[in-house]
Design a protein around this motif. Sequence first.
Motif, mmCIF file in Angstrom:
data_model
loop_
_atom_site.group_PDB
_atom_site.id
_atom_site.type_symbol
_atom_site.label_atom_id
_atom_site.label_comp_id
_atom_site.label_asym_id
_atom_site.label_seq_id
_atom_site.Cartn_x
_atom_site.Cartn_y
_atom_site.Cartn_z
ATOM 1 N N SER A 72 27.560 54.346 41.219
ATOM 2 C CA SER A 72 27.711 55.637 40.536
ATOM 3 C C SER A 72 28.647 55.544 39.331
ATOM 4 C CB SER A 72 28.241 56.689 41.514
ATOM 5 O OG SER A 72 29.617 56.467 41.778
ATOM 6 N N GLY A 73 29.299 54.378 39.138
ATOM 7 C CA GLY A 73 30.254 54.205 38.053
ATOM 8 C C GLY A 73 31.693 54.338 38.506
ATOM 9 N N GLY A 74 31.902 54.562 39.802
ATOM 10 C CA GLY A 74 33.260 54.681 40.335
ATOM 11 C C GLY A 74 33.979 53.343 40.296
ATOM 12 N N ILE A 75 35.209 53.347 39.807
ATOM 13 C CA ILE A 75 35.978 52.108 39.686
ATOM 14 C C ILE A 75 37.115 52.090 40.697
ATOM 15 C CG2 ILE A 75 37.471 52.995 37.845
ATOM 16 C CD1 ILE A 75 37.380 50.157 36.608
ATOM 17 N N THR A 76 37.252 50.959 41.352
ATOM 18 C CA THR A 76 38.325 50.688 42.294
ATOM 19 C C THR A 76 38.886 49.329 41.927
ATOM 20 O OG1 THR A 76 37.132 51.883 44.015
ATOM 21 C CG2 THR A 76 38.909 50.489 44.744
ATOM 22 N N ALA A 77 40.148 49.071 42.263
ATOM 23 C CA ALA A 77 40.771 47.807 41.891
ATOM 24 C C ALA A 77 41.306 47.074 43.115
ATOM 25 C CB ALA A 77 41.902 48.059 40.909
ATOM 26 N N TYR A 78 41.303 45.744 43.010
ATOM 27 C CA TYR A 78 41.843 44.861 44.041
ATOM 28 C C TYR A 78 42.845 43.929 43.378
ATOM 29 C CZ TYR A 78 37.962 46.596 46.749
ATOM 30 O OH TYR A 78 37.082 47.426 47.401
ATOM 31 N N GLY A 79 43.956 43.691 44.060
ATOM 32 C CA GLY A 79 44.945 42.770 43.513
ATOM 33 C C GLY A 79 46.346 43.232 43.823
ATOM 34 N N PRO A 80 47.301 42.818 43.041
ATOM 35 C CA PRO A 80 47.176 41.915 41.907
ATOM 36 C C PRO A 80 46.999 40.463 42.333
ATOM 37 C CG PRO A 80 49.447 42.654 42.130
ATOM 38 C CD PRO A 80 48.665 43.344 43.189
ATOM 39 N N PHE A 81 46.382 39.703 41.439
ATOM 40 C CA PHE A 81 46.151 38.278 41.610
ATOM 41 C C PHE A 81 46.934 37.532 40.537
ATOM 42 C CE2 PHE A 81 42.352 40.381 43.155
ATOM 43 C CZ PHE A 81 42.083 39.721 44.351
ATOM 44 N N THR A 82 47.171 36.262 40.764
ATOM 45 C CA THR A 82 47.838 35.428 39.767
ATOM 46 C C THR A 82 46.756 34.762 38.926
ATOM 47 O OG1 THR A 82 49.641 35.052 41.295
ATOM 48 C CG2 THR A 82 49.509 33.584 39.418
ATOM 49 N N GLY A 83 46.411 35.371 37.807
ATOM 50 C CA GLY A 83 45.417 34.816 36.896
ATOM 51 C C GLY A 83 44.016 35.358 37.116
ATOM 52 N N ASP A 84 43.179 35.196 36.081
ATOM 53 C CA ASP A 84 41.813 35.728 36.137
ATOM 54 C C ASP A 84 40.919 34.928 37.072
ATOM 55 O OD1 ASP A 84 41.803 33.555 34.337
ATOM 56 O OD2 ASP A 84 40.120 34.375 33.227
#
Length: 193
Positions: A72-84
């Motif tokens: 649906s376009g909903g954004i969620t985030a996971y992290g933080p991580f060390t680097g891409d």
Amino acid sequence: MSSPFNPDNRAYRRFLTVIGEHFDVAQWLRDSDQQPVMVTMTDLDSGDMFTVGLMDSVQATAPHILAAIDISGGITAYGPFTGDTAANSHAGTVALSRGDVAATRALPLHRPDHVPPTEAWASTPADLAEIIHAADADGPAAIVVLLHRQQPSICAVGPFPDHYTAATWPLPDDLAPMVRRLTTALYQPSADA
């Protein structure tokens, strides 16, 4: 004597683990500080060997998040991580645990006390930028996602301890007319990520 090589570098640690499964491994250490300077690998079958010198190492240290966008376009985030690379490596876990994920992308996570520079924004397809919205505001932590209106691009700011703190983060005046601001949940990656 300082060395540009970090023996705690994750790639070097993995290298030692992998070669240790196939070779007899000897590390050469500098007497003065016990810093590794060479590694000799001996073939277990033939006895042939070779040595590599350890010159320098680079560690990914910039914090990143993995943005997950649902159908649906909903954004969620996971992290933080060390680097891409670490953030991107978590994409499969997210996709397998959530059947509604349409896209993922690693994004640098910018500190709230600094305005994200223009080059820090990641380009985003225009049609996707039009439909992105915050999917889940009530997570264990939060980030602010900024969507640039003129050139479709996105950046992440945070982390914040909660949704309220993220929602009240003062958007710099020069960005306010050009960006759409979304406050979304930031979930910790699983322990095996």
